[in-house]
Design a protein around this motif. Sequence first.
Motif, PDB file in Angstrom:
ATOM      1  N   ARG A   4       0.825  -1.187   0.006  1.00 56.15           N
ATOM      2  CA  ARG A   4       0.059  -0.004  -0.005  1.00 56.15           C
ATOM      3  C   ARG A   4       0.800   1.224   0.024  1.00 56.15           C
ATOM      4  O   ARG A   4       0.503   2.268  -0.341  1.00 56.15           O
ATOM      5  CB  ARG A   4      -1.055  -0.093   1.416  1.00 56.15           C
ATOM      6  CG  ARG A   4      -2.132  -0.959   1.284  1.00 56.15           C
ATOM      7  CD  ARG A   4      -2.966  -0.831   2.496  1.00 56.15           C
ATOM      8  NE  ARG A   4      -4.063  -2.006   2.480  1.00 56.15           N
ATOM      9  CZ  ARG A   4      -4.903  -2.154   3.358  1.00 56.15           C
ATOM     10  NH1 ARG A   4      -4.701  -1.486   4.542  1.00 56.15           N
ATOM     11  NH2 ARG A   4      -5.807  -2.990   3.274  1.00 56.15           N
ATOM     12  N   ARG A   5       2.006   1.215   0.796  1.00 63.82           N
ATOM     13  CA  ARG A   5       2.597   2.274   0.974  1.00 63.82           C
ATOM     14  C   ARG A   5       3.345   2.700  -0.609  1.00 63.82           C
ATOM     15  O   ARG A   5       3.497   3.703  -1.029  1.00 63.82           O
ATOM     16  CB  ARG A   5       3.973   2.044   1.894  1.00 63.82           C
ATOM     17  CG  ARG A   5       4.860   3.257   2.216  1.00 63.82           C
ATOM     18  CD  ARG A   5       6.004   2.885   3.203  1.00 63.82           C
ATOM     19  NE  ARG A   5       5.356   2.555   4.419  1.00 63.82           N
ATOM     20  CZ  ARG A   5       5.554   1.526   4.954  1.00 63.82           C
ATOM     21  NH1 ARG A   5       6.358   0.650   4.233  1.00 63.82           N
ATOM     22  NH2 ARG A   5       5.079   1.114   6.184  1.00 63.82           N
ATOM     23  N   TRP A   6       4.087   1.617  -1.251  1.00 60.20           N
ATOM     24  CA  TRP A   6       4.385   1.764  -2.549  1.00 60.20           C
ATOM     25  C   TRP A   6       3.494   2.148  -3.620  1.00 60.20           C
ATOM     26  O   TRP A   6       3.803   2.971  -4.525  1.00 60.20           O
ATOM     27  CB  TRP A   6       5.126   0.540  -2.960  1.00 60.20           C
ATOM     28  CG  TRP A   6       6.662   0.297  -2.401  1.00 60.20           C
ATOM     29  CD1 TRP A   6       6.924  -0.741  -1.656  1.00 60.20           C
ATOM     30  CD2 TRP A   6       7.822   0.972  -2.744  1.00 60.20           C
ATOM     31  NE1 TRP A   6       8.160  -0.390  -1.586  1.00 60.20           N
ATOM     32  CE2 TRP A   6       8.768   0.444  -2.071  1.00 60.20           C
ATOM     33  CE3 TRP A   6       8.059   2.162  -3.840  1.00 60.20           C
ATOM     34  CZ2 TRP A   6      10.166   0.929  -1.902  1.00 60.20           C
ATOM     35  CZ3 TRP A   6       9.130   2.514  -3.815  1.00 60.20           C
ATOM     36  CH2 TRP A   6      10.153   2.098  -2.954  1.00 60.20           C
ATOM     37  N   VAL A   7       2.259   1.868  -3.427  1.00 56.05           N
ATOM     38  CA  VAL A   7       1.059   2.169  -4.295  1.00 56.05           C
ATOM     39  C   VAL A   7       1.026   3.663  -4.040  1.00 56.05           C
ATOM     40  O   VAL A   7       1.017   4.313  -5.160  1.00 56.05           O
ATOM     41  CB  VAL A   7      -0.257   1.348  -4.215  1.00 56.05           C
ATOM     42  CG1 VAL A   7      -1.390   1.933  -4.922  1.00 56.05           C
ATOM     43  CG2 VAL A   7      -0.047  -0.022  -4.479  1.00 56.05           C
ATOM     44  N   LYS A   8       0.803   4.187  -2.929  1.00 62.02           N
ATOM     45  CA  LYS A   8       0.759   5.584  -2.518  1.00 62.02           C
ATOM     46  C   LYS A   8       1.909   6.486  -3.148  1.00 62.02           C
ATOM     47  O   LYS A   8       1.744   7.608  -3.751  1.00 62.02           O
ATOM     48  CB  LYS A   8       0.884   5.902  -0.977  1.00 62.02           C
ATOM     49  CG  LYS A   8      -0.631   5.338  -0.533  1.00 62.02           C
ATOM     50  CD  LYS A   8      -0.707   5.437   1.037  1.00 62.02           C
ATOM     51  CE  LYS A   8      -2.060   5.149   1.611  1.00 62.02           C
ATOM     52  NZ  LYS A   8      -2.091   5.529   2.810  1.00 62.02           N
ATOM     53  N   ILE A  12       1.560   9.207  -6.170  1.00 63.76           N
ATOM     54  CA  ILE A  12       1.880  10.677  -5.813  1.00 63.76           C
ATOM     55  C   ILE A  12       2.847  11.013  -6.916  1.00 63.76           C
ATOM     56  O   ILE A  12       2.814  11.941  -7.277  1.00 63.76           O
ATOM     57  CB  ILE A  12       2.741  10.699  -4.491  1.00 63.76           C
ATOM     58  CG1 ILE A  12       1.740  10.473  -3.200  1.00 63.76           C
ATOM     59  CG2 ILE A  12       3.492  12.077  -4.410  1.00 63.76           C
ATOM     60  CD1 ILE A  12       2.078  10.322  -1.906  1.00 63.76           C
ATOM     61  N   VAL A  13       3.834  10.204  -7.241  1.00 61.08           N
ATOM     62  CA  VAL A  13       4.922  10.542  -8.342  1.00 61.08           C
ATOM     63  C   VAL A  13       4.080  10.738  -9.692  1.00 61.08           C
ATOM     64  O   VAL A  13       4.453  11.816 -10.383  1.00 61.08           O
ATOM     65  CB  VAL A  13       5.994   9.231  -8.269  1.00 61.08           C
ATOM     66  CG1 VAL A  13       6.566   9.705  -9.813  1.00 61.08           C
ATOM     67  CG2 VAL A  13       6.825   9.429  -6.902  1.00 61.08           C
ATOM     68  N   ILE A  14       3.139   9.861  -9.921  1.00 62.49           N
ATOM     69  CA  ILE A  14       2.230  10.304 -11.294  1.00 62.49           C
ATOM     70  C   ILE A  14       1.679  11.285 -11.325  1.00 62.49           C
ATOM     71  O   ILE A  14       1.641  12.154 -12.011  1.00 62.49           O
ATOM     72  CB  ILE A  14       1.462   8.753 -11.430  1.00 62.49           C
ATOM     73  CG1 ILE A  14       2.235   7.539 -11.686  1.00 62.49           C
ATOM     74  CG2 ILE A  14       0.278   9.218 -12.663  1.00 62.49           C
ATOM     75  CD1 ILE A  14       1.306   6.245 -11.827  1.00 62.49           C
ATOM     76  N   ILE A  15       1.046  11.644 -10.312  1.00 61.63           N
ATOM     77  CA  ILE A  15       0.324  13.101  -9.967  1.00 61.63           C
ATOM     78  C   ILE A  15       1.163  14.129 -10.095  1.00 61.63           C
ATOM     79  O   ILE A  15       0.737  15.130 -10.814  1.00 61.63           O
ATOM     80  CB  ILE A  15      -0.800  12.824  -8.821  1.00 61.63           C
ATOM     81  CG1 ILE A  15      -1.824  11.987  -8.693  1.00 61.63           C
ATOM     82  CG2 ILE A  15      -1.183  14.252  -8.377  1.00 61.63           C
ATOM     83  CD1 ILE A  15      -2.513  11.638  -7.373  1.00 61.63           C
TER      84      ILE A  15
END
Length: 281
Positions: A4-8, A12-15
Motif C-alpha cells: 500500500r505504501r509503494w502504491v501511494k 503521488i509521483v504520477i500525480i
Amino acid sequence: MKLRRWVKIVLIVIILFTSIFLYSRYLGTKGLKVKEYSIINSNIPESFYGIKIIHISDIHYKVTTTKSDLEKMVNEINLLKPDIVLITGDIFDNNIKYSNKDYEDIKKILKNIDYNIGKYAIKGEEDLNIKKWESIINDSDFYNLNDSYKLIYNKSIDPILLVGISSNYKNNHIKETLNNIYSEIKDKYNYSILILHEPDFIDKIDYSNFNMILSGHSHNGQINLPFIGGLIKDKYSNIYYKEYYKLDKTKLFISSGIGTNKYKFRLFNKPSINLYRLRNK
C-alpha cells in the motif's frame, strides 16, 4: 502494508509529474511577464535619457502563441509607451503552414504597436523561408534592419547607432556583414546597440564595438529548474542562453521570448518581453 505504501508513492509521483506536464504545457506557455532593466552608461546621449526600449523575440506564431496572446502583448506594450521597439527574430515557425489570413492578422497586430521614435526588426532562422516577411514588416511600420544599420536621433544631432544582423543559422555571414557596415560608417558614435538572433555568434565578432547587444533564440532554456537552469538549448544558443551576460564592458541581454519551439512547454519561464530604460547617470 508495504504494498500500500509503494502504491501511494507511485500514485503521488504520477500525480506530481502529470501536474507538472499539464502546467508547463497549458499554463506555463500563457501570460506575459515584463522584465525591466535599467541601462546606465555615461555614453548615452543626453537626448536619450529616460528613453524606453521594448525588446520582443521568438513569437513562433501559432505554435503556442495565439492571435489573442499577441493582441494582449501589444496592449501591454502600449501601456508602457515605448520610444523604440525591437524584434530579434522568429516571428514565424517552420512547422506551421500559414494562411493569408494569418499573415494579415499578424501584420495588423504588429502595426498596432505604438512608438515615439521607431520600430525595427530582423529575421530569425524560422523567418528565413517566409516570403512575405519583408512586406509584413514594412506594412506594420517596422524598419527592416537585416544586415544593415540605422542612426537613431531624438531631438538632437547626437544619435545612437543601431546595427541589425539577420539569422546566421544557415549562412554564417556576421563577420562579412559587420565589416561592410563598418566600412560605411565614417564616424565614431558614443553609444551603439547590436541586435542579432542567435547569441553564440557573438564570440565570432569584436563585441567591444557595442555597448549593448540584444538577442533571442535561446528562450532562456524554455524549461528552467532551480539550481540547474535552462534545459532546452538549441544550436547556436549553447554558450549564451541566460537572461544576461556582462562581456567586459558590453552588456548582453537575451529575451526568453513569447512562444515555444518544437517542445511546447515552459516551466519557471513565462513568456516575456524586455523593457530597457536608458540613463547616462
